[in-house]
Design a protein around this motif. Structure first.
Motif, PDB file in Angstrom:
ATOM      1  N   HIS A 308      42.438  32.116 -85.418  1.00  0.00           N
ATOM      2  CA  HIS A 308      43.814  32.288 -85.879  1.00  0.00           C
ATOM      3  C   HIS A 308      44.190  31.202 -86.881  1.00  0.00           C
ATOM      4  CE1 HIS A 308      44.694  34.472 -81.801  1.00  0.00           C
ATOM      5  NE2 HIS A 308      43.849  35.117 -82.569  1.00  0.00           N
ATOM      6  N   GLN A 309      43.694  29.993 -86.654  1.00  0.00           N
ATOM      7  CA  GLN A 309      43.970  28.909 -87.602  1.00  0.00           C
ATOM      8  C   GLN A 309      43.332  29.181 -88.969  1.00  0.00           C
ATOM      9  OE1 GLN A 309      45.734  25.830 -87.681  1.00  0.00           O
ATOM     10  NE2 GLN A 309      46.814  26.943 -86.058  1.00  0.00           N
ATOM     11  N   MET A 310      42.147  29.760 -88.956  1.00  0.00           N
ATOM     12  CA  MET A 310      41.487  30.111 -90.216  1.00  0.00           C
ATOM     13  C   MET A 310      42.284  31.179 -90.958  1.00  0.00           C
ATOM     14  SD  MET A 310      37.512  30.146 -88.896  1.00  0.00           S
ATOM     15  CE  MET A 310      36.892  30.728 -90.470  1.00  0.00           C
ATOM     16  N   ILE A 311      42.831  32.135 -90.220  1.00  0.00           N
ATOM     17  CA  ILE A 311      43.649  33.177 -90.838  1.00  0.00           C
ATOM     18  C   ILE A 311      44.908  32.560 -91.451  1.00  0.00           C
ATOM     19  CG2 ILE A 311      45.037  35.223 -90.370  1.00  0.00           C
ATOM     20  CD1 ILE A 311      42.980  36.034 -88.289  1.00  0.00           C
ATOM     21  N   TYR A 312      45.552  31.654 -90.707  1.00  0.00           N
ATOM     22  CA  TYR A 312      46.763  31.011 -91.233  1.00  0.00           C
ATOM     23  C   TYR A 312      46.460  30.201 -92.487  1.00  0.00           C
ATOM     24  CZ  TYR A 312      50.396  27.550 -91.853  1.00  0.00           C
ATOM     25  OH  TYR A 312      51.346  26.738 -92.409  1.00  0.00           O
ATOM     26  N   GLU A 313      45.380  29.421 -92.465  1.00  0.00           N
ATOM     27  CA  GLU A 313      45.037  28.605 -93.630  1.00  0.00           C
ATOM     28  C   GLU A 313      44.751  29.477 -94.850  1.00  0.00           C
ATOM     29  OE1 GLU A 313      41.786  26.231 -92.383  1.00  0.00           O
ATOM     30  OE2 GLU A 313      42.971  25.015 -90.977  1.00  0.00           O
ATOM     31  N   TYR A 314      44.082  30.602 -94.623  1.00  0.00           N
ATOM     32  CA  TYR A 314      43.815  31.520 -95.741  1.00  0.00           C
ATOM     33  C   TYR A 314      45.126  32.039 -96.327  1.00  0.00           C
ATOM     34  CZ  TYR A 314      42.282  35.760 -98.148  1.00  0.00           C
ATOM     35  OH  TYR A 314      42.075  36.745 -99.082  1.00  0.00           O
ATOM     36  N   MET A 315      46.055  32.479 -95.464  1.00  0.00           N
ATOM     37  CA  MET A 315      47.315  33.048 -95.956  1.00  0.00           C
ATOM     38  C   MET A 315      48.207  31.979 -96.562  1.00  0.00           C
ATOM     39  SD  MET A 315      48.276  36.003 -93.115  1.00  0.00           S
ATOM     40  CE  MET A 315      48.555  34.820 -91.797  1.00  0.00           C
ATOM     41  N   ASP A 316      48.188  30.769 -96.007  1.00  0.00           N
ATOM     42  CA  ASP A 316      49.059  29.714 -96.511  1.00  0.00           C
ATOM     43  C   ASP A 316      48.608  29.244 -97.898  1.00  0.00           C
ATOM     44  OD1 ASP A 316      51.261  27.879 -96.105  1.00  0.00           O
ATOM     45  OD2 ASP A 316      49.739  26.313 -95.960  1.00  0.00           O
ATOM     46  N   LYS A 317      47.304  29.155 -98.123  1.00  0.00           N
ATOM     47  CA  LYS A 317      46.806  28.720 -99.423  1.00  0.00           C
ATOM     48  C   LYS A 317      47.051  29.761-100.508  1.00  0.00           C
ATOM     49  CE  LYS A 317      43.148  25.726 -97.581  1.00  0.00           C
ATOM     50  NZ  LYS A 317      41.681  25.502 -97.473  1.00  0.00           N
ATOM     51  N   ARG A 318      47.098  31.031-100.119  1.00  0.00           N
ATOM     52  CA  ARG A 318      47.278  32.110-101.098  1.00  0.00           C
ATOM     53  C   ARG A 318      48.589  32.856-100.860  1.00  0.00           C
ATOM     54  NH1 ARG A 318      42.307  31.545 -99.124  1.00  0.00           N
ATOM     55  NH2 ARG A 318      40.484  31.511-100.519  1.00  0.00           N
ATOM     56  N   ARG A 319      49.581  32.161-100.336  1.00  0.00           N
ATOM     57  CA  ARG A 319      50.807  32.827 -99.892  1.00  0.00           C
ATOM     58  C   ARG A 319      51.493  33.602-101.015  1.00  0.00           C
ATOM     59  NH1 ARG A 319      53.767  29.169 -96.664  1.00  0.00           N
ATOM     60  NH2 ARG A 319      55.380  30.770 -96.734  1.00  0.00           N
ATOM     61  N   ASP A 320      51.433  33.107-102.235  1.00  0.00           N
ATOM     62  CA  ASP A 320      52.080  33.827-103.337  1.00  0.00           C
ATOM     63  C   ASP A 320      51.357  35.117-103.685  1.00  0.00           C
ATOM     64  OD1 ASP A 320      53.945  31.814-103.538  1.00  0.00           O
ATOM     65  OD2 ASP A 320      52.815  30.708-105.060  1.00  0.00           O
ATOM     66  N   HIS A 321      50.114  35.245-103.234  1.00  0.00           N
ATOM     67  CA  HIS A 321      49.317  36.412-103.592  1.00  0.00           C
ATOM     68  C   HIS A 321      49.110  37.377-102.430  1.00  0.00           C
ATOM     69  CE1 HIS A 321      46.507  38.850-105.779  1.00  0.00           C
ATOM     70  NE2 HIS A 321      45.524  38.589-104.926  1.00  0.00           N
ATOM     71  N   VAL A 322      48.973  36.868-101.217  1.00  0.00           N
ATOM     72  CA  VAL A 322      48.634  37.745-100.087  1.00  0.00           C
ATOM     73  C   VAL A 322      49.820  38.060 -99.184  1.00  0.00           C
ATOM     74  CG1 VAL A 322      46.249  36.933-100.078  1.00  0.00           C
ATOM     75  CG2 VAL A 322      47.925  35.820 -98.591  1.00  0.00           C
ATOM     76  N   LEU A 323      50.888  37.262 -99.228  1.00  0.00           N
ATOM     77  CA  LEU A 323      52.063  37.560 -98.406  1.00  0.00           C
ATOM     78  C   LEU A 323      52.955  38.567 -99.127  1.00  0.00           C
ATOM     79  CD1 LEU A 323      53.039  34.049 -96.981  1.00  0.00           C
ATOM     80  CD2 LEU A 323      51.548  35.795 -95.995  1.00  0.00           C
ATOM     81  N   VAL A 324      53.493  39.500 -98.366  1.00  0.00           N
ATOM     82  CA  VAL A 324      54.333  40.554 -98.938  1.00  0.00           C
ATOM     83  C   VAL A 324      55.768  40.382 -98.454  1.00  0.00           C
ATOM     84  CG1 VAL A 324      52.459  42.204 -99.218  1.00  0.00           C
ATOM     85  CG2 VAL A 324      53.683  42.098 -97.050  1.00  0.00           C
ATOM     86  N   LYS A 325      56.689  41.020 -99.156  1.00  0.00           N
ATOM     87  CA  LYS A 325      58.121  40.857 -98.849  1.00  0.00           C
ATOM     88  C   LYS A 325      58.606  41.902 -97.840  1.00  0.00           C
ATOM     89  CE  LYS A 325      58.639  37.426-101.704  1.00  0.00           C
ATOM     90  NZ  LYS A 325      58.864  36.063-101.168  1.00  0.00           N
ATOM     91  N   THR A 326      58.104  43.125 -97.959  1.00  0.00           N
ATOM     92  CA  THR A 326      58.580  44.209 -97.096  1.00  0.00           C
ATOM     93  C   THR A 326      57.399  44.956 -96.494  1.00  0.00           C
ATOM     94  OG1 THR A 326      58.653  45.843 -98.883  1.00  0.00           O
ATOM     95  CG2 THR A 326      60.642  44.502 -98.508  1.00  0.00           C
TER      96      THR A 326
END
Length: 492
Positions: A308-326
């Motif tokens: 889970h920590q690896m998943i969080y680190e991946y999403m946090d480093k690329r948050r502008d690209h992999v995180l969605v708004k809706t």
């Protein structure tokens, strides 16, 4: 007098125009919609009947809350109607201003529906709002009305894998293939044994050759599996019983194999290479992310699990690209690119049902629930919790789930394929076992009948003749040698 009437007429006209303008503005306000024409409380009904009026904040998400014909409908709206009917309150529904569920911003303030409740812009929040410890510290939650977890939403063609070289074995499980091999060998052995014991099949062991050798029996069983008639052909009733039962077994088995193999090829549901979150981390083909500021994102942030920590680190480093708004953006991105969405499993099940090219990975983690949020000092929290429990006990929540999760894609989609297990063919194997037992019994009866008739001619007991006959048939070479030695001594 005329001036007074004229003045009164102007005042009344002005008041009517102002009232009409106010009603029109309220009707067209996209942030403030009445729950339903036949609902349990618009503002007017609340004032007329003296019911308390609650301001309800929610978020647009299919199928919980949707806009249809300038009105709101969905699972949460129906739930709100049922709660209002039980607790006798009126309500107004407003869509959350920033389109967020609720998280702590950089300045320390809460966003989304949680923030509106804290700022007293709304009394309660009825939405797919996950109950978390951070939210529970600032607001109160009722008993969850829906249980869910965290899953992985994928597009089928992005996770499809090439068929293996031995893909033709997939219709049956390993246990089924093992049982089939055992049944084949046992049946051929019974054919070999019964053909030697039955006098109707092998009348003169000393003079005739037994055509049902073990190798010939194996060839006979294999021919039946291929639906081909092969020699030797059985003559005795006992051998024919076993052959007939084996033919029946092979026909039913081949029908099950062909049906399951056809389903496998048509469904394309070979085992997904991404089964778990660990598989998702190890692969490099798909990007993955979740809703920005959602409880799912903070679940991985606070988790102590290394994966889970690896998943969080991946999403946090690329948050502008992999995180969605809706949520809608997430589903659209999964459908159009090599992207895996991590989110609420119950919402992913709906997406997979409505978009038949989507699928949810089997693993679900972080069991959680959707609750109704209220202010901490609210008297409505306990009342709403009890009402939710009553709706669950009466089956109304299950009815709402079935109502809003049922779509046309559910009827068109194929069931997930799985290899055929031995339990599904248990009756078939039992029939074969009974047939083999009947064949052996019939062979023994045939041999005993011959022994009884022979005992009358040689003046011996039936049991001794039966034993000698069986030994002769099972150990023909040894008995021949003994008979030759006996005849030699008699000549001497």
């Amino acid at each position: 007098m005329d001036k007074g009437l004229h003045f009164m007429f102007c005042v009344i006209t002005t008041m009517l125009l102002l009232r009409e303008s106010s009603q029109t503005g309220e009707k067209n306000d996209p942030k403030m919609l009445a729950a339903s024409k036949s609902g349990f409380g618009t503002d007017s009904r609340g004032r007329e009947e003296g019911l308390p009026t609650l301001t309800v904040t929610t978020i647009l998400e299919d199928p919980y809350v949707m806009v249809r014909s300038a009105e709101l409908e969905g699972y949460c709206i129906d739930l709100l109607k049922a709660l209002a009917a039980m607790l006798h309150f009126s309500y107004k529904v407003k869509v959350v201003g920033d389109g967020q569920y609720g998280a702590i911003s950089s300045n320390g303030n809460w966003t989304g529906m949680i923030g509106e409740i804290l700022r007293q812009e709304a009394d309660i929040a009825v939405a797919p709002l996950t109950v978390t410890s951070a939210r529970e510290e600032v607001v109160s939650f009722t008993t969850p009305f829906l249980q869910t977890g965290i899953g992985i939403l994928l597009r089928k063609d992005t996770v499809s894998q090439e068929m293996s070289f031995f893909h033709f074995l997939a219709p049956f499980s390993k246990e089924t293939w093992t049982g089939l091999l055992f049944a084949y060998v046992l049946t051929c052995f019974c054919l070999f044994l019964v053909a030697r014991l039955s006098p109707c099949e092998w009348n003169e062991p000393k003079n005739e050759e037994n055509h049902f050798t073990f190798l010939n029996s194996l060839w006979f069983g294999a021919g039946a599996l291929a639906l081909q008639g092969v020699t030797p052909r059985p003559k005795a009733l006992s051998v024919r019983v076993i052959a007939a039962v084996w033919w029946l077994f092979t026909i039913a088995l081949l029908a099950a194999y062909i049906a399951n193999f056809t389903a496998l090829l048509s469904s394309g549901s070979e085992q997904l290479p991404i089964q778990t979150f660990e598989d998702l981390v190890k692969q490099r083909k798909l990007e993955f992310g979740t809703l920005d500021g959602s409880s799912t994102f903070y679940f991985f942030k606070n988790s102590k699990n290394p994966i889970h920590q690896m998943i969080y680190e991946y999403m946090d480093k690329r948050r502008d690209h992999v995180l969605v708004k809706t949520y809608q953006e997430a589903v659209q991105r999964v459908m159009e690119s090599n992207y895996a969405f991590i989110g609420e499993s119950i919402s992913q099940d709906l997406a997979a049902a409505r978009h038949c090219n989507l699928i949810r990975a089997p693993e679900v983690i972080g069991a959680r629930g959707f609750g109704i949020a209220t202010t901490q000092a609210s008297l409505w929290t306990k009342k709403l919790s009890v009402a939710v429990l009553k709706l669950r006990e009466s089956g109304d929540l299950d009815h709402l789930r079935n109502k809003w999760w049922e779509t046309s894609c559910l009827h068109k989609s194929r069931d997930r394929w799985s290899p055929l297990q031995p339990q599904a063919l248990g009756g078939l194997f039992l029939t074969l076992a009974i047939g083999l037992a009947l064949g052996v019994i019939a062979a023994v009866v045939e041999l005993s009948n011959k022994s009884r008739h022979a005992a009358g001619h040689v003046k011996k007991s039936c049991c001794s003749v039966f034993t000698e006959e069986m030994c002769t048939r099972l150990r023909i070479k040894e008995n021949t040698r003994q008979s030759q030695e006996t005849s030699g001594r008699a000549n001497a």
